[in-house]
Motif scaffolding. Structure first.
Motif, PDB file in Angstrom:
ATOM      1  N   UNK A 202      33.918 -14.208  33.520  1.00 33.37           N
ATOM      2  CA  UNK A 202      32.465 -14.258  33.688  1.00 33.37           C
ATOM      3  C   UNK A 202      31.774 -14.788  32.435  1.00 33.37           C
ATOM      4  N   UNK A 203      32.244 -14.392  31.255  1.00 36.32           N
ATOM      5  CA  UNK A 203      31.600 -14.815  30.002  1.00 36.32           C
ATOM      6  C   UNK A 203      31.881 -16.262  29.662  1.00 36.32           C
ATOM      7  N   UNK A 204      33.126 -16.683  29.838  1.00 32.01           N
ATOM      8  CA  UNK A 204      33.529 -17.996  29.343  1.00 32.01           C
ATOM      9  C   UNK A 204      33.673 -19.055  30.430  1.00 32.01           C
ATOM     10  N   UNK A 205      34.069 -18.674  31.627  1.00 29.57           N
ATOM     11  CA  UNK A 205      34.326 -19.667  32.668  1.00 29.57           C
ATOM     12  C   UNK A 205      33.105 -19.843  33.565  1.00 29.57           C
ATOM     13  N   UNK A 206      32.682 -18.783  34.248  1.00 32.20           N
ATOM     14  CA  UNK A 206      31.506 -18.877  35.115  1.00 32.20           C
ATOM     15  C   UNK A 206      30.211 -18.845  34.319  1.00 32.20           C
ATOM     16  N   UNK A 396      33.931 -13.868  16.885  1.00 38.76           N
ATOM     17  CA  UNK A 396      33.409 -14.940  16.056  1.00 38.76           C
ATOM     18  C   UNK A 396      33.834 -16.317  16.520  1.00 38.76           C
ATOM     19  N   UNK A 397      35.077 -16.435  16.991  1.00 39.37           N
ATOM     20  CA  UNK A 397      35.589 -17.746  17.390  1.00 39.37           C
ATOM     21  C   UNK A 397      35.125 -18.156  18.779  1.00 39.37           C
ATOM     22  N   UNK A 398      35.024 -17.194  19.709  1.00 43.22           N
ATOM     23  CA  UNK A 398      34.721 -17.533  21.100  1.00 43.22           C
ATOM     24  C   UNK A 398      33.308 -17.155  21.530  1.00 43.22           C
ATOM     25  N   UNK A 399      32.650 -16.268  20.775  1.00 43.23           N
ATOM     26  CA  UNK A 399      31.340 -15.718  21.162  1.00 43.23           C
ATOM     27  C   UNK A 399      31.392 -15.109  22.556  1.00 43.23           C
ATOM     28  N   UNK A 400      32.461 -14.375  22.808  1.00 51.23           N
ATOM     29  CA  UNK A 400      32.602 -13.611  24.049  1.00 51.23           C
ATOM     30  C   UNK A 400      32.725 -12.141  23.649  1.00 51.23           C
TER      31      UNK A 400
END
Length: 589
Positions: A202-206, A396-400
């Motif tokens: 939900x955070x990164x894909x959708x 920090x790297x993904x902001x998820x």
């Protein structure tokens, strides 16, 4: 118009149940589809892990070489430790041509390609990707590539979800949802983390938390986890000790360490693409040969620091359990940054999720050793800071941040660590926003000129079909006869007319060509609209203009029907002309 057609003699017929239509359109159909995707990805994740273990066993003689130390191949002792120089070269000769010739999108860490497919390609992923990605990543990791298995299984799972959607001919919104289901299932099966999988998707894909989407993604994630546990056992992928803060002051220390490690996570993202740029600048040969030639450099690094071989989970676990001194932790941190960046830079196939956790564990544990040395009576052991560092680096790297908190909670099972973890991840994500406009995933897309965070109206191809479609043409009942259809189309100069049943449910379209063919055939003189109707590709108002243009290929004369979200009712009509004029009108405003 529909009433006139009924008065002309159309008989009412009961609505027929169509399993294919139900699977494509019904909300309840998401349950079996999500179960199928989850089970398929769960099996795929198990098979992928087996491939990695088999490749590692083949190349080194061990199930995992990273924690073996400077030892020779288990079955080729005469080569000594020097065999690690040749292993990445051989692996590169195998997966380099495989990726370059069959599926170039399988190169790299995978997640950005899934994000792009969802954001701009309607969730459509080539069916070759799962096969090529599985083989290429397994060979790369087994052959010494210092990358993770999570990125590949996300791409593999997403491709399987997309494949199911393409097989069922679902619309774009549902296709994107099935891609997210596959991604969630991949994370769930790989980490044995059924909670973290949905939040990752939900955070990164959708990049959306709609209730219906979340339910389907959770179901797919749980199914994959059950399959994984049944085949691999109900074990966490890391055996980590139990930690908890000793006093209120330590929450401040955790927050400070979170900020420091968050910066380290951003630095890793920068180093990754800096080394990739350097590799691009240096290499002038064919792409299929690049991994093998670059493998010489990777082999030299593995000779100096064999802990960088493969994913490196045992090394991460040793660090958190306190088996390394400070200088070794810092060496492993820098070594992992360089090794992962070099693996990706030479054309390797693997993820950066696990390396980010690795780097965070080293940085956090190093900070913990310093804090514990200065204040031994007030602070927890250094390993607790390693856990905090894993979440902070990921945030920090993904902001998820939600994914970072949930996955560390599932790995530890310790509720007491959640509060300081949340603070550390939030601070790390805040520093990431201050230091960089992109993430470790979106930067790869930005370098291609693709910004998936931009408003959808900035590019004509991303406009919603509903903004450019016109009102639907006149409809006819499904039992209207051929003479009435011909008369209607002649009087209105229409090239197509939509067919609906007695409940105004869309049943297809009748084209002028099919009417002309029926008039010329005496045997079809009594044909009805239902018998003449065909089912062309359809779009819904929420689909993009780019997707509509793909579906319009070969239908320039008739255009396409625009249906309601459940694909049951006709709400509009779209042609090439509508897209051109409508896009110009929207762009002008």
């Amino acid at each position: 118009m529909l009433e006139n057609a009924r008065r002309a003699g159309a008989l009412r017929m009961p609505r027929e149940f169509s399993p294919a239509r139900w699977l494509r359109e019904s909300s309840s159909a998401l349950v079996p589809i999500a179960l199928v995707v989850g089970a398929g990805v769960g099996l795929g994740a198990v098979f992928f892990r087996w491939l990695i273990e088999a490749a590692t066993q083949l190349f080194t003689g061990y199930g995992d070489y990273s924690d073996q130390g400077r030892v020779p191949h288990a079955h080729l002792l005469e080569l000594g430790i020097w065999f690690v120089i040749g292993v990445p070269v051989i692996a590169g000769l195998l997966y380099g041509p495989l990726v370059s010739w069959l599926a170039p999108e399988a190169r790299g860490h995978g997640v950005p390609e899934v994000m792009l497919a969802v954001a701009e390609r309607g969730g459509r992923i080539s069916p070759r990707v799962p096969v090529v990605k599985s083989l290429a990543s397994a060979i790369c990791i087994g052959g010494g590539g210092s990358v993770g298995r999570e990125g590949p299984i996300v791409q593999i799972g997403s491709a399987l979800g997309s494949g199911v959607g393409q097989l069922l001919h679902v619309g774009t919104p549902r296709m994107r949802l099935l891609v997210a289901c596959g991604a969630a299932a991949g994370i769930s099966a790989t980490f044995n983390a059924p909670l973290a999988g949905p939040f990752f998707a939900m955070e990164l894909i959708l990049r959306d938390f709609a209730a219906e989407s979340f339910g389907a993604v959770v179901l797919s994630s749980v199914t994959a986890s059950i399959v994984g546990r049944a085949l691999l056992g109900n074990h966490a992928f890391l055996a980590l000790p139990s930690f908890s803060p000793r006093n209120a002051l330590e929450y401040l220390f955790f927050a400070v360490v979170g900020g420091i490690v968050g910066v380290v996570g951003v630095c890793f993202s920068k180093v990754l693409y800096l080394i990739e740029d350097a590799c691009d600048w240096l290499w002038r040969g064919p792409e299929w040969l690049r991994p093998a030639v670059g493998g010489v450099l990777l082999g030299g690094l593995l000779l100096a620091l064999p802990e960088m071989y493969g994913v490196g989970y045992p090394v991460l676990q040793n660090a958190v359990q306190g088996h390394y001194v400070l200088w070794m932790l810092l060496l492993l941190l820098v070594g992992k940054m360089v090794a992962t960046s070099l693996t990706i830079g030479i054309g390797g196939s693997g993820g950066v999720f696990a390396p980010t956790l690795f780097i965070g564990a080293m940085a956090g544990t190093a900070c913990g050793q310093i804090v514990h040395h200065l204040l031994p009576g007030l602070t927890e052991s250094a390993g607790a800071y390693g856990l905090i560092g894993m979440g902070a680096a990921l945030g920090g790297a993904t902001r998820a941040p939600i994914t970072a908190v949930v996955i560390l909670f599932e790995l530890t099972g310790e509720y007491s660590i959640v509060v300081p973890l949340m603070a550390a991840v939030a601070i790390a994500s805040g520093f990431s926003h201050l230091l960089s406009k992109d993430t470790i995933y979106t930067r790869k897309l930005l370098r291609r000129g693709i910004n998936i965070d931009k408003p959808p109206q900035t590019i004509v191809g991303e406009l919603a079909v509903g903004k450019v479609a016109k009102d639907p043409p006149a409809c006819i009942g499904e039992n209207v006869g051929l003479p009435e259809i011909a008369k209607l189309m002649a009087g209105k100069s229409q090239t197509a007319v939509a067919v609906v049943d007695d409940r105004d449910i869309y049943r297809g379209i009748v084209t002028a060509q099919s009417v002309a063919e029926a008039l010329a055939d005496p045997e079809r003189a009594v044909a009805t609209a239902r018998q003449l109707a065909e089912l062309p590709p359809t779009v819904i108002a929420a689909d993009t203009v780019e997707y509509a243009l793909d579906e319009l290929v070969g239908r320039a004369g008739t255009g396409l029907p625009v249906l309601s979200d459940d694909h049951s009712r006709l709400v509009g009509w779209v042609t090439h002309e509508d897209i051109i004029t409508g896009s110009a009108r929207v762009g002008a405003t």
